[in-house]
Design a protein around this motif. Structure first.
Motif, PDB file in Angstrom:
ATOM      1  N   UNK A  10      59.288  -9.665 -40.290  1.00 45.06           N
ATOM      2  CA  UNK A  10      57.929 -10.094 -40.828  1.00 45.06           C
ATOM      3  C   UNK A  10      56.811  -9.230 -40.020  1.00 45.06           C
ATOM      4  N   UNK A  11      56.877  -9.448 -38.915  1.00 42.87           N
ATOM      5  CA  UNK A  11      55.983  -8.740 -38.159  1.00 42.87           C
ATOM      6  C   UNK A  11      56.005  -7.391 -37.668  1.00 42.87           C
ATOM      7  N   UNK A  12      57.253  -6.932 -37.552  1.00 42.08           N
ATOM      8  CA  UNK A  12      57.538  -5.778 -37.089  1.00 42.08           C
ATOM      9  C   UNK A  12      57.524  -5.585 -35.473  1.00 42.08           C
ATOM     10  N   UNK A  13      57.189  -6.567 -34.920  1.00 44.18           N
ATOM     11  CA  UNK A  13      57.365  -6.558 -33.460  1.00 44.18           C
ATOM     12  C   UNK A  13      58.713  -6.674 -32.676  1.00 44.18           C
ATOM     13  N   UNK A  14      58.791  -5.777 -31.685  1.00 44.50           N
ATOM     14  CA  UNK A  14      60.251  -5.605 -31.188  1.00 44.50           C
ATOM     15  C   UNK A  14      60.399  -6.392 -29.864  1.00 44.50           C
ATOM     16  N   UNK A  15      59.315  -7.193 -29.386  1.00 49.17           N
ATOM     17  CA  UNK A  15      59.510  -7.751 -28.106  1.00 49.17           C
ATOM     18  C   UNK A  15      60.072  -9.216 -28.451  1.00 49.17           C
ATOM     19  N   UNK A  16      61.432  -9.474 -28.444  1.00 45.75           N
ATOM     20  CA  UNK A  16      62.016 -10.863 -28.664  1.00 45.75           C
ATOM     21  C   UNK A  16      61.585 -11.747 -27.702  1.00 45.75           C
ATOM     22  N   UNK A  17      61.405 -11.636 -26.497  1.00 50.50           N
ATOM     23  CA  UNK A  17      61.044 -12.583 -25.575  1.00 50.50           C
ATOM     24  C   UNK A  17      59.333 -13.256 -26.059  1.00 50.50           C
ATOM     25  N   UNK A  18      58.599 -12.302 -26.427  1.00 49.32           N
ATOM     26  CA  UNK A  18      57.406 -12.734 -26.883  1.00 49.32           C
ATOM     27  C   UNK A  18      57.152 -13.431 -28.087  1.00 49.32           C
ATOM     28  N   UNK A  19      57.962 -12.948 -29.104  1.00 46.65           N
ATOM     29  CA  UNK A  19      58.147 -13.780 -30.128  1.00 46.65           C
ATOM     30  C   UNK A  19      58.996 -14.922 -29.939  1.00 46.65           C
ATOM     31  N   UNK A  20      60.045 -15.144 -29.058  1.00 47.16           N
ATOM     32  CA  UNK A  20      60.337 -16.453 -28.820  1.00 47.16           C
ATOM     33  C   UNK A  20      59.681 -17.418 -27.964  1.00 47.16           C
ATOM     34  N   UNK A  21      58.644 -16.838 -27.241  1.00 47.87           N
ATOM     35  CA  UNK A  21      57.704 -17.755 -26.718  1.00 47.87           C
ATOM     36  C   UNK A  21      56.643 -18.281 -27.616  1.00 47.87           C
ATOM     37  N   UNK A  22      56.341 -17.530 -28.573  1.00 47.81           N
ATOM     38  CA  UNK A  22      55.416 -17.940 -29.736  1.00 47.81           C
ATOM     39  C   UNK A  22      56.001 -19.011 -30.823  1.00 47.81           C
ATOM     40  N   UNK A  23      57.246 -18.589 -31.038  1.00 47.30           N
ATOM     41  CA  UNK A  23      58.125 -19.735 -31.636  1.00 47.30           C
ATOM     42  C   UNK A  23      57.998 -21.107 -31.196  1.00 47.30           C
ATOM     43  N   UNK A  24      58.480 -21.003 -29.826  1.00 47.03           N
ATOM     44  CA  UNK A  24      58.543 -22.225 -29.121  1.00 47.03           C
ATOM     45  C   UNK A  24      57.216 -23.072 -28.968  1.00 47.03           C
ATOM     46  N   UNK A  25      56.023 -22.066 -28.804  1.00 45.33           N
ATOM     47  CA  UNK A  25      54.833 -22.900 -28.895  1.00 45.33           C
ATOM     48  C   UNK A  25      54.558 -23.489 -30.142  1.00 45.33           C
ATOM     49  N   UNK A  26      54.744 -22.848 -31.260  1.00 45.92           N
ATOM     50  CA  UNK A  26      54.559 -23.157 -32.508  1.00 45.92           C
ATOM     51  C   UNK A  26      55.376 -24.307 -32.927  1.00 45.92           C
ATOM     52  N   UNK A  27      56.560 -24.412 -32.410  1.00 45.09           N
ATOM     53  CA  UNK A  27      57.446 -25.520 -32.720  1.00 45.09           C
ATOM     54  C   UNK A  27      56.954 -26.780 -31.929  1.00 45.09           C
ATOM     55  N   UNK A  28      56.417 -26.650 -30.631  1.00 44.12           N
ATOM     56  CA  UNK A  28      55.927 -27.817 -30.044  1.00 44.12           C
ATOM     57  C   UNK A  28      54.804 -28.266 -30.577  1.00 44.12           C
ATOM     58  N   UNK A  29      53.826 -27.387 -31.190  1.00 42.60           N
ATOM     59  CA  UNK A  29      52.650 -27.750 -31.947  1.00 42.60           C
ATOM     60  C   UNK A  29      52.936 -28.407 -33.286  1.00 42.60           C
ATOM     61  N   UNK A  30      53.903 -27.977 -33.866  1.00 46.67           N
ATOM     62  CA  UNK A  30      54.298 -28.735 -35.129  1.00 46.67           C
ATOM     63  C   UNK A  30      54.938 -30.207 -34.878  1.00 46.67           C
ATOM     64  N   UNK A  31      55.861 -30.230 -33.758  1.00 53.29           N
ATOM     65  CA  UNK A  31      56.408 -31.576 -33.624  1.00 53.29           C
ATOM     66  C   UNK A  31      55.173 -32.534 -32.992  1.00 53.29           C
ATOM     67  N   UNK A  32      54.249 -32.082 -32.183  1.00 51.39           N
ATOM     68  CA  UNK A  32      53.361 -33.146 -31.672  1.00 51.39           C
ATOM     69  C   UNK A  32      52.294 -33.435 -33.154  1.00 51.39           C
ATOM     70  N   UNK A  33      51.997 -32.567 -33.566  1.00 49.09           N
ATOM     71  CA  UNK A  33      50.928 -32.763 -34.786  1.00 49.09           C
ATOM     72  C   UNK A  33      51.791 -33.817 -35.824  1.00 49.09           C
TER      73      UNK A  33
END
Length: 104
Positions: A10-33
């Motif tokens: 979707x994003x065209x971003x190649x940095x998997x580590x960055x994307x993984x961090x963003x996914x984990x942060x988003x998941x924590x937000x969703x669980x908290x909300x």
């Protein structure tokens, strides 16, 4: 296809580590909300959407708008459609306790 692979596509971003961090942060937000401890299937798109939003906002944290070279950009909060999706899975409290069905 994994959620990380979908996010890369979707994003065209190649940095998997960055994307993984963003996914984990988003998941924590969703669980908290939502007040949940486990991510149910219907919430995976919301997590991905939040990760895309976070990626797009990198470097513009704290800004509500910007004007450069005669072009104006404004940044809104998380789109209402994402909150609508999250609200469907939000757990209510009964007597101060949330009850969540556990996967078996």
């Amino acid at each position: 296809m994994t959620e990380l692979e979908k996010l890369k596509k979707i994003t065209g971003e190649k940095d998997e580590a960055l994307l993984q961090i963003l996914m984990e942060d988003a998941e924590q937000f969703v669980l908290s909300y939502t007040g949940r401890t486990i991510l149910v299937g219907g919430l995976t798109k919301a997590v991905r959407d939040l990760a895309v939003i976070a990626l797009n906002r990198l470097g513009t944290e704290g800004e509500s708008g910007r004007s450069e070279a005669g072009e104006s950009y404004s940044f809104s909060e998380v789109p209402r459609q994402v909150y609508d999706e999250l609200n469907r899975y939000r757990l209510a409290r009964v007597g101060g306790t949330r009850f969540e069905n556990e996967k078996k």
